[in-house]
Design a protein around this motif. Sequence first.
Motif, PDB file in Angstrom:
ATOM      1  N   GLU A 312      34.831  15.151  22.500  1.00  0.00           N
ATOM      2  CA  GLU A 312      35.351  16.254  21.691  1.00  0.00           C
ATOM      3  C   GLU A 312      34.871  16.144  20.248  1.00  0.00           C
ATOM      4  N   ALA A 313      34.828  14.923  19.732  1.00  0.00           N
ATOM      5  CA  ALA A 313      34.343  14.734  18.361  1.00  0.00           C
ATOM      6  C   ALA A 313      32.866  15.119  18.254  1.00  0.00           C
ATOM      7  N   GLN A 314      32.072  14.750  19.272  1.00  0.00           N
ATOM      8  CA  GLN A 314      30.657  15.120  19.259  1.00  0.00           C
ATOM      9  C   GLN A 314      30.488  16.629  19.384  1.00  0.00           C
ATOM     10  N   ARG A 315      31.308  17.252  20.207  1.00  0.00           N
ATOM     11  CA  ARG A 315      31.260  18.713  20.342  1.00  0.00           C
ATOM     12  C   ARG A 315      31.551  19.385  19.002  1.00  0.00           C
ATOM     13  N   ASP A 316      32.609  18.926  18.312  1.00  0.00           N
ATOM     14  CA  ASP A 316      32.972  19.520  17.025  1.00  0.00           C
ATOM     15  C   ASP A 316      31.849  19.319  16.009  1.00  0.00           C
ATOM     16  N   MET A 440      37.985  17.653  29.087  1.00  0.00           N
ATOM     17  CA  MET A 440      36.571  17.343  29.230  1.00  0.00           C
ATOM     18  C   MET A 440      35.796  18.561  29.732  1.00  0.00           C
ATOM     19  N   GLN A 441      36.396  19.336  30.618  1.00  0.00           N
ATOM     20  CA  GLN A 441      35.753  20.554  31.105  1.00  0.00           C
ATOM     21  C   GLN A 441      35.582  21.559  29.972  1.00  0.00           C
ATOM     22  N   ALA A 442      36.585  21.641  29.100  1.00  0.00           N
ATOM     23  CA  ALA A 442      36.486  22.544  27.943  1.00  0.00           C
ATOM     24  C   ALA A 442      35.353  22.103  27.015  1.00  0.00           C
ATOM     25  N   ALA A 443      35.199  20.790  26.834  1.00  0.00           N
ATOM     26  CA  ALA A 443      34.104  20.286  26.008  1.00  0.00           C
ATOM     27  C   ALA A 443      32.757  20.633  26.640  1.00  0.00           C
ATOM     28  N   ARG A 444      32.697  20.551  27.949  1.00  0.00           N
ATOM     29  CA  ARG A 444      31.461  20.906  28.665  1.00  0.00           C
ATOM     30  C   ARG A 444      31.082  22.362  28.391  1.00  0.00           C
ATOM     31  N   GLU A 445      32.066  23.267  28.455  1.00  0.00           N
ATOM     32  CA  GLU A 445      31.809  24.690  28.198  1.00  0.00           C
ATOM     33  C   GLU A 445      31.340  24.905  26.761  1.00  0.00           C
ATOM     34  N   SER A 446      31.911  24.126  25.853  1.00  0.00           N
ATOM     35  CA  SER A 446      31.507  24.267  24.444  1.00  0.00           C
ATOM     36  C   SER A 446      30.062  23.852  24.236  1.00  0.00           C
ATOM     37  N   PHE A 447      29.640  22.772  24.903  1.00  0.00           N
ATOM     38  CA  PHE A 447      28.246  22.348  24.778  1.00  0.00           C
ATOM     39  C   PHE A 447      27.304  23.403  25.366  1.00  0.00           C
ATOM     40  N   LEU A 448      27.718  23.993  26.484  1.00  0.00           N
ATOM     41  CA  LEU A 448      26.887  25.045  27.076  1.00  0.00           C
ATOM     42  C   LEU A 448      26.775  26.260  26.162  1.00  0.00           C
ATOM     43  N   ALA A 449      27.790  26.483  25.315  1.00  0.00           N
ATOM     44  CA  ALA A 449      27.804  27.651  24.437  1.00  0.00           C
ATOM     45  C   ALA A 449      27.131  27.405  23.090  1.00  0.00           C
ATOM     46  N   LEU A 450      26.557  26.238  22.861  1.00  0.00           N
ATOM     47  CA  LEU A 450      25.889  25.961  21.584  1.00  0.00           C
ATOM     48  C   LEU A 450      24.721  26.929  21.370  1.00  0.00           C
ATOM     49  N   PRO A 451      24.457  27.329  20.121  1.00  0.00           N
ATOM     50  CA  PRO A 451      23.297  28.187  19.835  1.00  0.00           C
ATOM     51  C   PRO A 451      22.011  27.499  20.270  1.00  0.00           C
ATOM     52  N   VAL A 464      26.497  10.132  23.881  1.00  0.00           N
ATOM     53  CA  VAL A 464      27.772  10.012  23.155  1.00  0.00           C
ATOM     54  C   VAL A 464      28.323   8.609  23.390  1.00  0.00           C
ATOM     55  N   ALA A 465      28.612   7.908  22.319  1.00  0.00           N
ATOM     56  CA  ALA A 465      29.125   6.544  22.431  1.00  0.00           C
ATOM     57  C   ALA A 465      30.603   6.577  22.818  1.00  0.00           C
ATOM     58  N   HIS A 466      30.935   5.886  23.908  1.00  0.00           N
ATOM     59  CA  HIS A 466      32.332   5.804  24.352  1.00  0.00           C
ATOM     60  C   HIS A 466      32.516   4.566  25.197  1.00  0.00           C
TER      61      HIS A 466
END
Length: 472
Positions: A312-316, A440-451, A464-466
Amino acid sequence: MDTFERLTALSAALETGLVERRRHVRLALLAALAGEHTLLVGPPGTAKSELARRLHTAFRDAAYFERLLTRFSVPEELFGPLSIRALEEDRYERHTAGFLPDAAIAFIDEVFKANSAILNALLTLLNEREFDNGAGRQPCPLISAIGATNAVPEDEVAEAFFDRFLLRLPVEQVSREGFDALLRTPDTLTRAGAANALALTRDDLAALAAQAAAVELPDTAAALLAELRSHCADEQLPVSDRRWVKIVRLLRVAAAAAGRKSISAWDLLLLPFCTAPDAARQEAVAGWLAARLGVRDAVSPARLTRVVEAFEAQRDLETKANDLDYDESGRLKFSSTELAASLANDIAGSIGDAKGGAAALRMTYSRQRRYGATHIEARVRQIDDALTRIATYAAEIAERESELAAYRARNLWLDEALLDRVAANLRGTAATIAGLAARMQAARESFLALPRLDADDGRMPEPVAHENLAAA
């Protein structure tokens, strides 16, 4: 009738008419089956002696001995009088028939009020099943002893004697909810007849011991025992090496009595009564166990939460990132629309800041960063891998819930309230994992929606480090 059914019926007969004493009856019986001793700690009038007398009826042809100790008790009261004939022959021996060295089940009330001479003699008798009688040692047929006390004193001799009782069971007065049942308890109970019909013989005990010796200690249970040992050390709960060995034997007997070939994780819920000395610290150990049983470290909500938060932090970070676009000569590239909008914003801002004076024209430019297909696909693949593992953990928790339900169907020794506590923890863990999977699924959708860039630049991002979800 198999062993489990017989012990279930025997336990029910022993606890008939006793209010809120199911735990004490069953655990005292388990200790006896394992050849161990039980200490009941509680105020007078809480059925401690009645419990011991009932336990005696669970064993066929078992001699019973009972004694209340005081500060003035002498060894003769427990071990028998001196033999006059032996004294005449210069031997110091006792007549032990009918006394503690001759008993199979013994109840010693106010056990810590005995003097050090009695306690020291009891140490050997309880642990080695032998009594020093004159120049030799006399074998004792003791199956189990029940001690009772209002409180445990703190001194060296008492501490060593306290360690001889594998199970320490706090006994409290009947609760407000059970008081009405207490008042309606009949004065005369037929416990002896019912128990004697199911009473165990020495052969039954030997057969159960042989079955228990073949019970496996799984690596997962051994690892949790080691973790609990460290926890007890951190909490300053002294548990001797001898006690850990006896604990494993008790767990094996508990499993064998239920017809199992292996110690179950849920059997470890017996450990609070073996490791902690009083009700408060037993409750703390029970809570520690309830939070861990059936939940591996990799599946713990805290760990999974940190993994999800990393994505989520990487997505933001990538969603909010600005980008500057340069041409081949290193100059900023603007479309006419972008340039006009930027100039308009700069002029408006400069006028507002001038406050009546001249203001230098500032030119700024901001645009949301765009990403190539390679970058986005790499992020999605990493999330998909994490989602797969989270789904595996969710299935694992569901399997643990199923195993717990099966265990409860053949539960003989544990309180239902304690099992409810573990079941609630598993349900909570399952709900948390489901919520984290949704995040995590919501984060996946956000990455797919990146410009996206018009053309893929082929840049592969750093993963992503985890925390490693594949860790044990």
